[in-house]
Design a protein around this motif. Structure first.
Motif, PDB file in Angstrom:
ATOM      1  N   ASP A  50       0.828  -1.218   0.000  1.00 42.10           N
ATOM      2  CA  ASP A  50       0.000   0.000   0.000  1.00 42.10           C
ATOM      3  C   ASP A  50       0.858   1.261   0.000  1.00 42.10           C
ATOM      4  O   ASP A  50       0.477   2.284  -0.572  1.00 42.10           O
ATOM      5  N   ALA A  51       2.009   1.185   0.663  1.00 32.97           N
ATOM      6  CA  ALA A  51       2.911   2.343   0.699  1.00 32.97           C
ATOM      7  C   ALA A  51       3.408   2.687  -0.700  1.00 32.97           C
ATOM      8  O   ALA A  51       3.472   3.865  -1.080  1.00 32.97           O
ATOM      9  N   LEU A  52       3.753   1.672  -1.480  1.00 32.52           N
ATOM     10  CA  LEU A  52       4.198   1.918  -2.854  1.00 32.52           C
ATOM     11  C   LEU A  52       3.065   2.493  -3.704  1.00 32.52           C
ATOM     12  O   LEU A  52       3.275   3.428  -4.489  1.00 32.52           O
ATOM     13  N   LEU A  53       1.867   1.939  -3.533  1.00 35.10           N
ATOM     14  CA  LEU A  53       0.719   2.465  -4.268  1.00 35.10           C
ATOM     15  C   LEU A  53       0.418   3.899  -3.845  1.00 35.10           C
ATOM     16  O   LEU A  53       0.115   4.754  -4.683  1.00 35.10           O
ATOM     17  N   GLY A  54       0.521   4.151  -2.548  1.00 34.06           N
ATOM     18  CA  GLY A  54       0.268   5.500  -2.045  1.00 34.06           C
ATOM     19  C   GLY A  54       1.278   6.507  -2.551  1.00 34.06           C
ATOM     20  O   GLY A  54       0.925   7.642  -2.881  1.00 34.06           O
ATOM     21  N   LEU A  55       2.545   6.096  -2.618  1.00 36.24           N
ATOM     22  CA  LEU A  55       3.575   6.993  -3.150  1.00 36.24           C
ATOM     23  C   LEU A  55       3.305   7.301  -4.613  1.00 36.24           C
ATOM     24  O   LEU A  55       3.428   8.456  -5.048  1.00 36.24           O
ATOM     25  N   GLY A  56       2.895   6.285  -5.370  1.00 33.08           N
ATOM     26  CA  GLY A  56       2.572   6.509  -6.784  1.00 33.08           C
ATOM     27  C   GLY A  56       1.423   7.478  -6.953  1.00 33.08           C
ATOM     28  O   GLY A  56       1.465   8.372  -7.818  1.00 33.08           O
ATOM     29  N   THR A  57       0.411   7.330  -6.117  1.00 36.96           N
ATOM     30  CA  THR A  57      -0.730   8.250  -6.166  1.00 36.96           C
ATOM     31  C   THR A  57      -0.302   9.663  -5.805  1.00 36.96           C
ATOM     32  O   THR A  57      -0.685  10.634  -6.464  1.00 36.96           O
ATOM     33  N   ARG A  58       0.492   9.766  -4.752  1.00 37.69           N
ATOM     34  CA  ARG A  58       0.955  11.086  -4.302  1.00 37.69           C
ATOM     35  C   ARG A  58       1.794  11.771  -5.392  1.00 37.69           C
ATOM     36  O   ARG A  58       1.699  12.992  -5.573  1.00 37.69           O
ATOM     37  N   ILE A  59       2.602  11.003  -6.107  1.00 38.93           N
ATOM     38  CA  ILE A  59       3.418  11.559  -7.182  1.00 38.93           C
ATOM     39  C   ILE A  59       2.535  12.192  -8.250  1.00 38.93           C
ATOM     40  O   ILE A  59       2.817  13.278  -8.770  1.00 38.93           O
ATOM     41  N   ASN A  60       1.422  11.511  -8.582  1.00 40.14           N
ATOM     42  CA  ASN A  60       0.533  12.013  -9.629  1.00 40.14           C
ATOM     43  C   ASN A  60      -0.117  13.341  -9.253  1.00 40.14           C
ATOM     44  O   ASN A  60      -0.467  14.130 -10.128  1.00 40.14           O
ATOM     45  N   PHE A  61      -0.292  13.586  -7.953  1.00 37.74           N
ATOM     46  CA  PHE A  61      -0.925  14.822  -7.500  1.00 37.74           C
ATOM     47  C   PHE A  61       0.097  15.907  -7.165  1.00 37.74           C
ATOM     48  O   PHE A  61      -0.276  17.045  -6.881  1.00 37.74           O
TER      49      PHE A  61
ATOM     50  N   LEU B  27      12.256   1.312   9.598  1.00 35.76           N
ATOM     51  CA  LEU B  27      11.578   2.566   9.287  1.00 35.76           C
ATOM     52  C   LEU B  27      10.222   2.222   8.688  1.00 35.76           C
ATOM     53  O   LEU B  27      10.120   1.312   7.861  1.00 35.76           O
ATOM     54  N   TYR B  28       9.190   2.946   9.110  1.00 39.41           N
ATOM     55  CA  TYR B  28       7.848   2.716   8.574  1.00 39.41           C
ATOM     56  C   TYR B  28       7.204   4.049   8.213  1.00 39.41           C
ATOM     57  O   TYR B  28       7.513   5.091   8.796  1.00 39.41           O
ATOM     58  N   THR B  29       6.299   4.007   7.253  1.00 39.24           N
ATOM     59  CA  THR B  29       5.565   5.193   6.850  1.00 39.24           C
ATOM     60  C   THR B  29       4.097   4.849   6.639  1.00 39.24           C
ATOM     61  O   THR B  29       3.757   3.706   6.315  1.00 39.24           O
ATOM     62  N   ALA B  30       3.232   5.842   6.805  1.00 38.28           N
ATOM     63  CA  ALA B  30       1.791   5.655   6.609  1.00 38.28           C
ATOM     64  C   ALA B  30       1.321   6.211   5.271  1.00 38.28           C
ATOM     65  O   ALA B  30       0.137   6.472   5.096  1.00 38.28           O
ATOM     66  N   ILE B  31       2.229   6.359   4.331  1.00 37.45           N
ATOM     67  CA  ILE B  31       1.824   6.898   3.028  1.00 37.45           C
ATOM     68  C   ILE B  31       0.899   5.932   2.290  1.00 37.45           C
ATOM     69  O   ILE B  31       0.237   6.301   1.324  1.00 37.45           O
ATOM     70  N   GLY B  32       0.784   4.704   2.785  1.00 37.69           N
ATOM     71  CA  GLY B  32      -0.150   3.740   2.206  1.00 37.69           C
ATOM     72  C   GLY B  32      -1.589   3.957   2.628  1.00 37.69           C
ATOM     73  O   GLY B  32      -2.484   3.247   2.167  1.00 37.69           O
ATOM     74  N   PHE B  33      -1.828   4.933   3.504  1.00 37.80           N
ATOM     75  CA  PHE B  33      -3.200   5.279   3.883  1.00 37.80           C
ATOM     76  C   PHE B  33      -3.867   5.981   2.710  1.00 37.80           C
ATOM     77  O   PHE B  33      -3.312   6.918   2.140  1.00 37.80           O
ATOM     78  N   SER B  34      -5.071   5.539   2.337  1.00 38.67           N
ATOM     79  CA  SER B  34      -5.778   6.068   1.168  1.00 38.67           C
ATOM     80  C   SER B  34      -4.879   5.995  -0.069  1.00 38.67           C
ATOM     81  O   SER B  34      -4.560   7.015  -0.687  1.00 38.67           O
ATOM     82  N   PRO B  35      -4.474   4.764  -0.457  1.00 35.64           N
ATOM     83  CA  PRO B  35      -3.446   4.624  -1.492  1.00 35.64           C
ATOM     84  C   PRO B  35      -3.885   4.903  -2.923  1.00 35.64           C
ATOM     85  O   PRO B  35      -3.044   5.131  -3.786  1.00 35.64           O
ATOM     86  N   LYS B  36      -5.195   4.907  -3.179  1.00 33.77           N
ATOM     87  CA  LYS B  36      -5.635   4.977  -4.576  1.00 33.77           C
ATOM     88  C   LYS B  36      -6.391   6.242  -4.944  1.00 33.77           C
ATOM     89  O   LYS B  36      -6.661   6.472  -6.113  1.00 33.77           O
ATOM     90  N   GLY B  37      -6.771   7.053  -3.977  1.00 38.12           N
ATOM     91  CA  GLY B  37      -7.608   8.198  -4.297  1.00 38.12           C
ATOM     92  C   GLY B  37      -7.069   9.503  -3.774  1.00 38.12           C
ATOM     93  O   GLY B  37      -6.124   9.548  -2.982  1.00 38.12           O
ATOM     94  N   SER B  38      -7.697  10.593  -4.210  1.00 37.81           N
ATOM     95  CA  SER B  38      -7.273  11.921  -3.766  1.00 37.81           C
ATOM     96  C   SER B  38      -7.890  12.285  -2.427  1.00 37.81           C
ATOM     97  O   SER B  38      -7.398  13.168  -1.729  1.00 37.81           O
TER      98      SER B  38
END
Length: 303
Positions: free
Chosen positions: A89-100, A126-137
């Protein structure tokens, strides 16, 4: 004091005070041109309020996820859902964040989060929560359910509703409340004919506070359960025996504040002012969650 908490409750309580300003209040007759401006201001306030809640949930999760690195447990001891949240989810979330993100900021964003995503196997990790809401704005109610499930609570919205009742809220369904908040935010942002009455906006803001408090309390308790677990086999036991100690600071109509333990109406200590009450209760909290309530005993802030 968590900075995310302080800023969120300060801003939402400021919004509640703004509702009493004449600029946001309709006048009679309904055709008065003043009401056009009031409607626009309330619409903007609704969008900002929902955004505040989203940012609060994201910021608190980032703080709490970082605390998982101080567990006795290794990444491999976590449940499958939590492992997925911290990596896939973190990888998906980072990808989404990049698009925005603006193109000029994307490199900096990736350099900031990629080491944390890849750091799950480090010692300490090390952990991150960037996977929270991984697919949407926008953060959906399913995103909230999913992350609390990853932390160990499957029936998340019912859990949040139970906590809401424990802290004195009369909200019937936080699940429905969140759906209504999201729907109102969407209409306010995209439909210029949307009108949100002052009473509805006040109810929305109070719902936002309760959702913020209950989410923070449950997520914090779940992370602490991970931290207290001594082994992989000990973790499920910790997660099924959660404890939610509360202390309440109840505002009185005469301006005083009464400190009470959760579930009790007996006053432990009386304070002459809010700053004095905050200081006294936080010093005496002993691991409890301290919650400010207004004279109606409606929750207003977690400190």
């Amino acid at each position: 004091m968590h900075s995310a908490r302080y800023e969120f409750y300060r801003d939402v309580r400021t919004m509640l005070r703004l509702l009493k300003h004449e600029l946001l209040t309709d006048k009679f007759p309904p055709s008065d041109t003043h009401n056009d401006g009031a409607r626009i201001l309330r619409r903007g306030l609704s969008v900002s309020a929902f955004s505040l809640l989203e940012c609060y949930l994201e910021d608190r999760l980032e703080e709490l996820t970082a605390e998982l690195s101080r567990c006795c447990l290794n990444y491999s001891d976590f449940g499958e859902k939590l492992q997925k949240f911290l990596t896939v989810d973190a990888l998906l979330g980072l990808g989404t964040r990049i698009n925005f993100e603006k193109k000029s900021s994307r490199q900096r964003l990736v350099e900031s989060f990629l080491p944390r995503i890849a750091g799950y196997a480090l010692n300490p990790p090390l952990y991150t929560a960037i996977g929270f809401s991984p697919k949407g704005s926008n953060v959906s109610k399913d995103d909230i359910k999913a992350v609390l499930s990853a932390l160990g609570r499957e029936d998340a919205w019912n859990e949040l509703g139970g906590l809401a009742r424990l802290i004195g809220s009369s909200r019937i369904s936080l699940d429905n409340d969140y759906s209504n908040l999201a729907s109102t935010r969407h209409s306010a942002a995209h439909d210029s004919s949307t009108n949100i009455p002052t009473s509805d906006l006040q109810s929305h803001l109070e719902s936002i506070i309760v959702i913020g408090i209950t989410f923070d309390v449950l997520a914090t308790t779940l992370v602490k359960s991970h931290q207290k677990a001594k082994s992989k086999s000990d973790l499920p036991i910790r997660l099924t025996s959660l404890n939610f100690p509360f202390r309440f600071l109840d505002e009185q109509v005469n301006g005083k504040w009464y400190e009470r333990r959760g579930g009790s109406t007996r006053t432990i200590k009386a304070y002459a002012s809010e700053p004095e009450a905050r200081l006294g209760a936080t010093r005496r909290r002993g691991g409890a969650f301290v919650i400010l309530r207004d004279p109606r005993q409606i929750p207003m802030e977690l400190i």
